[in-house]
Design an enzyme around this catalytic site. Sequence first.
Site: not given
Length: 101
Positions: A46, A28
Amino acid sequence: MEGVPSVRDSLVRARILVRGVVQGVFFRASMREEALRLGLSGWVRNLPDGESVEAVVEGRGDAVERIICWCLRGPPAARVRELRVELEPYKGEFRGFEIRY
């Protein structure tokens, strides 16, 4: 064709799903850094399954293509097993690129 704008020059939006070893490997944060470098806006998060990351990106078509290619490999510790991309109508709803929790 000459005179016809390509998708690369258009503003586009893509929903991206990446599966594999993509959580706990800075996917990320690395994607956010790459998206900002490319001038894209949107978000990444996520998913609760422990093996997937979802993102929505908006920007120039060529930059969206580049972030999709980046997602195929991800950061060094990632192991991408599957990549799905859905193009959606551009909305221009984001300012910046955020990591969602």
